[in-house]
Design an enzyme around this catalytic site. Structure first.
Site, PDB file in Angstrom:
ATOM      1  N   ASP A  94       7.544 -26.984 -42.712  1.00 18.60           N
ATOM      2  CA  ASP A  94       7.973 -28.200 -42.019  1.00 18.60           C
ATOM      3  C   ASP A  94       9.244 -28.010 -41.193  1.00 18.60           C
ATOM      4  O   ASP A  94       9.776 -28.990 -40.649  1.00 18.60           O
ATOM      5  CB  ASP A  94       8.132 -29.346 -43.024  1.00 18.60           C
ATOM      6  CG  ASP A  94       6.786 -29.853 -43.508  1.00 18.60           C
ATOM      7  OD1 ASP A  94       5.852 -29.910 -42.678  1.00 18.60           O
ATOM      8  OD2 ASP A  94       6.658 -30.182 -44.694  1.00 18.60           O
ATOM      9  N   ASP A 151      -1.238 -30.630 -41.985  1.00 24.06           N
ATOM     10  CA  ASP A 151       0.004 -31.090 -41.350  1.00 24.06           C
ATOM     11  C   ASP A 151       0.619 -29.999 -40.460  1.00 24.06           C
ATOM     12  O   ASP A 151       1.320 -30.280 -39.494  1.00 24.06           O
ATOM     13  CB  ASP A 151       1.046 -31.495 -42.401  1.00 24.06           C
ATOM     14  CG  ASP A 151       0.461 -32.211 -43.612  1.00 24.06           C
ATOM     15  OD1 ASP A 151      -0.701 -31.917 -43.965  1.00 24.06           O
ATOM     16  OD2 ASP A 151       1.158 -33.029 -44.218  1.00 24.06           O
TER      17      ASP A 151
END
Ligand code: GLY
Length: 369
Positions: A94, A151
């Protein structure tokens, strides 16, 4: 005729101009508005994956208003995030979300050289997560060495950008290997996508799908669908492989079939019918991805769906009052685990709502590109 989207943006800017001051005073990275104030993320301090959305939101509002308060607030948090490079072992895939919307936005919008250096540092961290067996590793736990998640399609934007800025093709080559593997392994026949696939980290063979933040194994976690939609649209934009566009369209067709009559988004498209559980973050992300699709294809039908989503959120789930700091309500971090927020305001919902509105007004600074 007054533009309802521009009016909404102007009202959002006024609200954040006030409430962001309280975040600056508290010295935190806002994760959620609760009890009349901003609160930080419940996990991992400033290394939590959502830290970039606040500066991203501030940059969007700076672009909208030109008010340097927003620039300063974005940079305050950018500094906190770059301090996290020292806590390297907490960072994961991330870093795309965290640093593209902070350093990346700063470098893009102001030309700041240190921000660009920090962006390239983050891109190198993401590259370091690449397993040559064919995927980017998502998380850090030793038992999750072979996990990849949908994601990550959004985090690849950091790699496209690094290749463009440095002229070094390695970043985009790695992004392509990961995107190809995601397309092969996550996309289902009905146009939905899995959340988590585990690979053998030694040879890259698929081991199994895992249930993630959605309702159950094999279900359709709506935010995962939105990450896939927007992520593959961006992959097509940057890597030019027409299969990515087809994939984005298939995911979009499935997503738009599930938009509720009120324009809101269920947390999981397979959740039981008698359960009322929304995740407007998913709708806000999808509203951005659908507009990206219109931009890429010229087909305005995708944008009409984006408008349905934005209209639904503005009509039913926008908190204009003074009692709470944020705007978008009914955001849900995870179907089963309410530790990170259920039917609450969460800042990445606000970020994507603002990005969607900026796109609708042709004002978006395109921070993913
Ligand atoms: N990327 C983690 C989430 O969407 O919750």
């Amino acid at each position: 005729m007054p533009n309802r989207y521009k009016e909404a943006l102007d009202r959002i800017a006024v609200k954040f101009r006030k409430t962001a001051e309280t975040a600056a005073e508290a010295g935190i990275i806002p994760y959620q508005s609760a009890g009349g104030k901003w609160i930080a993320s419940p996990y991992d301090g400033n290394s939590w994956w959502t830290g970039g959305f606040w500066p991203g939101l501030m940059w969007e509002l700076w672009k909208l208003t030109g008010d340097d308060f927003f620039l300063q607030e974005a940079r305050r948090v950018e500094k906190l995030l770059t301090e996290e490079f020292r806590r390297f072992r907490r960072l994961n895939h991330d870093v795309g979300f965290m640093y593209l919307l902070s350093c990346g936005a700063d470098a893009k919008l102001t030309g700041d050289e240190q921000a660009e250096t920090d962006l390239l540092h983050a891109a190198s961290l993401l590259m370091g997560r690449f397993n040559p067996a064919g995927f980017i590793r998502a998380w850090n736990e030793p038992e999750r060495t072979g996990y990849a998640i949908i994601d990550c399609m959004m985090n690849l934007s950091l790699l496209y950008r690094a290749s463009r800025d440095t002229g070094d093709p390695r970043f985009r080559q790695v992004a392509k290997i990961h995107a190809d593997r995601t397309q092969q392994e996550f996309l289902r026949a009905d146009g939905s996508v899995s959340h988590i696939i585990e690979f053998d980290p030694e040879n890259g063979k698929r081991i199994r799908e895992h249930a993630g933040q959605g309702y159950s194994l094999g279900s359709q976690w709506s935010r995962g669908q939105a990450w896939g939609l927007y992520g593959f649209a961006l992959a097509f934009r940057h890597l030019k492989d027409p299969e990515y566009l087809e994939t984005a369209k298939r995911i979009a067709a499935n997503f738009t079939k599930h938009i509720r009559a009120d324009g809101l988004t269920d947390c999981d498209f397979c959740q039981p019918e008698d359960v009322f559980r929304l995740d407007n973050i998913a709708g806000a992300i999808a509203a951005c991805g659908l507009q990206e699709l219109t931009m890429l294809t010229g087909d305005e039908a995708w944008k009409r769906h984006a408008e349905r989503l934005v209209d639904g959120m503005l009509e039913h789930c926008a908190d204009w009052g003074e009692e709470h700091c944020g705007i978008l309500t009914h955001c849900t971090a995870s179907y089963h685990d309410d530790g990170a927020g259920r039917h609450s305001n969460i800042t990445y919902g606000d970020y994507f709502l603002v990005e969607a509105l900026m796109k609708l007004c042709n004002l978006d600074p395109e921070l993913w590109s």
